[in-house]
Design an enzyme around this catalytic site. Structure first.
Site, PDB file in Angstrom:
ATOM      1  N   GLN B 131       0.835  -1.202   0.000  1.00 53.03           N
ATOM      2  CA  GLN B 131       0.000   0.000   0.000  1.00 53.03           C
ATOM      3  C   GLN B 131       0.867   1.249   0.000  1.00 53.03           C
ATOM      4  OE1 GLN B 131      -2.408   0.191   3.565  1.00 53.03           O
ATOM      5  NE2 GLN B 131      -3.692   1.830   2.738  1.00 53.03           N
ATOM      6  N   GLU B 247     -10.886  -2.146   5.076  1.00 52.00           N
ATOM      7  CA  GLU B 247      -9.998  -2.489   6.165  1.00 52.00           C
ATOM      8  C   GLU B 247     -10.773  -2.720   7.467  1.00 52.00           C
ATOM      9  OE1 GLU B 247      -5.503  -0.914   6.715  1.00 52.00           O
ATOM     10  OE2 GLU B 247      -7.068   0.575   6.693  1.00 52.00           O
TER      11      GLU B 247
END
Ligand SMILES: Cc1cc2nc3c(=O)[nH]c(=O)nc-3n(C[C@H](O)[C@H](O)[C@H](O)COP(=O)(O)OP(=O)(O)OC[C@H]3O[C@@H](n4cnc5c(N)ncnc54)[C@H](O)[C@@H]3O)c2cc1C
Lengths: 349, 392
Positions: B131, B247
């Site tokens: 990420q 998430e």
């Protein structure tokens, strides 16, 4: 698996919230502080009219035949309103106990609103709302008794919370009606204790939300340094912490209601968890609430005190923090219990 | 409200449990309980092979819809999957950034072609993702991203620097937020790019952590080719934030289950070394137990709400709770170990699992939005308190 309330349960909660908002205003609460009984018969009748007093009474006895899960959201609303009348004790604690003992006449009187029932948390403890209630559920040794309040001598003990009405009770057990004794009495006492603690937890949860609302409103309106004080992080973070505690207290309270309603073996542990979580949320909401109000929070005039004082009172009722934490700890360390991941989210049906 | 699993769910439990019993052995035996928080650097290669074994059994991406190659499990069965995985001591999943973040985002925003191109590598456990959000000047203030994306002959090229990029050194792909419009400021003018790591324009430099090991990195882009852009230029912020929403979803379940393993280990040490006799330790363990229960309950509330709306407030407070809980658990582990907790027993700075966990948990309250930033969000978005002045 589904850990949500049904649409009907939510709608009912909303309508009760609205009713209490209109009927139980801060002014009406303050007005009642100055009356001897501190209670309002008309309001009780209106609660009965809505079906609330008889919610857990079986349909055969004129009630709605619902369970603890249905009521827990309403107990939360009673807390939010700081409702003085003993609805939670009558519905959530006394009703299941009387149901188990088969006291149909008293149950029918609860459903019609004719009778409220006050309950004693432990032997010798003060009894809230003993005078307002027609019946008392009292304890001695391993027995549980049903006593008409007219047959007991009641003495008012002033509480720091001007909305509470606590009584010391003198009574003659030999003349009283035994609901259960021996092992069954002990079991009934334990059940009462769990129900009472659940009711206190749900009310604390509602109180906590009310104190957050008051604090958010106040800090959005009060200006210092040319801005609302609620825009300052130090103020925000106080209330954010309370919001986290409160949000996280909801699930254990609902979970405990579920376990109690289904008589699960973990119910006692779940109730203790609920009581601890809700107590922490409400006491922190009180502490931070007064802090963000500044000197205003320390006055008799500002309504925050109504909810703060109720929270402090209920935090200590139906078992102290130490007692509840010890119950959880002994469950955690108990030899028979595998804590493993296998102790799953939910149980097999 | 119904807090129990169906018989069908329990049959599913047997299926995954027995698959793990058969397959998580032999060469994979050494991976049990490894690769968790603070231990991610361990057995990275072997865990990738394990990921592929999982894929062969059809056990990667179990929550993805079947049409995208997932197993399309119900929430209940995903819960069971994670419970059984943790119970078996399944190793930390090296593919979690692809499975939990990149994949769902590509499914939501990618073209059909992009889905065909990127999803199989995630499903098969052959391609790992990282990420690329944070930069030296863009931490909590993520909208301050400076990495530039320029369109040259129909290809986007990136220049700039990312930092704290977890597992970049193990990854095949990185999703990167970069500025497509050089004139733009803040949230506007950003794009969401999919970038191959193995190319001349990308350089990865590990950063040593408190643990003495390296899980995160600096990543430098110099005219690096972006294979694809997800969505349109200008949609980078929207897509980047949507990804952060994933998430908080089901991917938190696996984490919770591994927390349970850590707590179990601490409890059994406390029983063995007598710490469990200490009243304060007992209380703290009881509190830790309750704190973990809260996560489960909260996850159940979030996940059983199909409307996606009503339980938003539960989602908002989740990160702050678990991060603080886990940080406290790290300290509890050390206090249960007592004076021994300080000693490194096996070779130069070769920390025990709990020691690494203790140090790692110092970062839980920082990554993924610091506790302070979380409180700002809860107060402003959750409670509706007056907004602080921030650059627009
Ligand atoms: C172990 C680890 C793994 C990571 N992995 C990745 C990854 O894979 N990919 C990625 O993109 N990033 C990753 N990160 C980066 C992470 O997202 C950032 O560290 C985080 O967003 C905080 O930014 P910062 O470190 O620059 O701290 P800063 O933003 O500089 O914050 C420093 C301090 O100031 C406070 N602060 C800052 N702004 C405010 C404000 N407005 N109000 C109140 N307080 C404020 C913070 O709370 C903090 O206490 C990782 C970080 C860690 C520790």
């Amino acid at each position: 698996m589904n850990f949500t309330f049904s649409e009907d349960q939510i709608l009912f909660r909303d309508s009760v919230r609205e009713f209490l908002n209109n009927e139980v205003t801060a002014e009406s609460l303050r007005a009642r502080w100055d009356t001897p009984s501190g209670r309002c018969k008309e309001l009780w009748a209106a609660l009965a009219e809505l079906g609330l007093t008889g919610m857990l009474v079986s349909e055969a006895n004129g009630g709605l035949g619902m369970n603890e899960i249905d009521f827990v959201l309403l107990a939360e609303e009673c807390g939010r309103a700081a409702l003085p009348e003993p609805l939670v004790d009558t519905v959530l604690v006394a009703t299941p106990v009387l149901q188990q003992a088969g006291k149909d006449d008293v149950l029918a009187a609860i459903a019609t609103g004719q009778s409220a029932v006050a309950v004693q948390a432990t032997e010798g403890a003060l009894v809230a709302d003993a005078e307002f209630s027609e019946y008392l559920i009292l304890q001695e040794n391993s027995a549980v008794y049903l006593v008409s309040s007219a047959d007991a001598t009641l003495e008012l003990q002033e509480s720091i919370d001007p909305g509470r009405r606590l009584y010391s009770v003198s009574w003659d057990a030999s003349q009283a009606n035994v609901l259960a004794d021996g092992d069954r009495g002990v079991a009934l006492q334990a059940k009462m204790f769990n129900l009472g603690a659940l009711g206190a937890a749900a009310q604390l949860l509602g109180l906590s939300q009310r104190m957050i609302e008051l604090s958010v409103n106040y800090t959005s309106e009060r200006n210092q340094f040319g801005k609302p004080i609620g825009s300052f992080q130090a103020v925000k973070h106080h209330l954010a912490n309370v919001a986290v505690k409160t949000e996280f207290a909801k699930a254990p309270v609902y979970r405990a209601a579920y376990s109690v309603a289904h008589n699960l073996s973990d119910a006692a542990q779940h109730v203790s968890h609920a009581k601890l979580a809700a107590t922490e949320a409400a006491t922190q909401a009180a502490k931070s609430g007064i802090q963000v109000h500044g000197a205003m929070g320390y006055t008799w005039e500002v309504d925050l005190q109504i909810f703060m004082k109720r929270a402090w009172a209920l935090a200590g009722a139906w078992g102290s923090r130490g007692e509840h934490k010890a119950r959880v700890a002994s469950a955690v360390f108990g030899p028979e219990r595998s804590l493993g991941a296998g102790q799953t989210f939910a149980s097999a049906s | 409200m119904k807090l129990s699993f169906s018989a069908e769910d329990e049959t599913f439990r047997e299926e995954i449990a027995s698959w793990l019993a058969v397959n998580l052995g032999g060469e994979f035996e050494q991976l049990r309980y490894r690769g968790g928080p603070g231990d991610e650097h361990m057995f990275a290669h072997e865990r990738k092979v394990w990921e592929q074994a999982m894929a062969k059994g059809g056990w990667t991406c179990v929550g993805w819809p079947a049409e995208h190659g997932g197993r399309g499990l119900s929430i209940e069965q995903q819960v069971i999957f994670h419970e059984e995985y943790a119970r078996a001591g399944g190793p930390g999943r090296v593919g979690h950034i692809g499975e939990g973040l990149a994949g769902p985002t590509i499914i939501a925003y990618g073209t059909d072609e992009q889905k065909k191109k990127y999803l199989p590598g995630i499903l098969n456990g052959t391609e790992l993702w990282c990420q690329g959000y944070s930069e030296p000047g863009a931490g909590s203030d993520l909208a301050n991203v400076k990495t530039k994306a320029v369109l040259v002959e129909g290809r986007w090229r990136l220049s700039g620097q990312k930092v704290w990029t977890s597992l970049a050194h193990e990854s095949d792909w990185c999703f990167v937020i970069a500025r497509t419009d050089p004139e733009s400021v803040r949230h506007k003018g950003l794009g969401f790019f999919l970038v191959r790591m193995d190319q001349p324009g990308v350089e990865v430099r590990p950063i040593e952590q408190l643990t003495g090991t390296s899980e995160f990195n600096e990543v430098f882009f110099e005219d690096a080719i972006a294979e694809d852009i997800l969505g349109e230029p200008g949609e980078g912020w929207k897509i980047g934030m949507a990804l952060l929403g994933f998430e908080r979803g089901v991917s938190t379940l696996g984490q919770q289950m591994s927390f349970q393993n850590e707590l179990n280990e601490i409890i059994s040490i406390a029983k063995q070394n007598g710490a469990a006799q200490d009243a304060t330790i007992r209380q703290r363990i009881a509190e830790a137990h309750m704190g973990l229960r809260l996560m489960r309950y909260n996850a159940m509330r979030m996940l059983s709400d199909n409307s996606g709306g009503a339980e938003d407030s539960a989602a908002l407070v989740y990160k702050l709770h678990w991060a603080s809980w886990h940080r406290n658990l790290g300290k509890l582990a050390m206090d249960v170990l007592g004076p021994d907790s300080e000693l490194v027993e096996s070779g130069p700075y070769n920390l025990s699992r709990l020691q690494s966990m203790y140090l790692f948990t110092r970062s839980d309250t920082i990554y993924g939005g610091t506790n302070q930033v979380q409180r700002n969000i809860i107060a402003e978005r959750g409670l509706g308190m007056p907004k602080e002045q921030r650059p627009q």
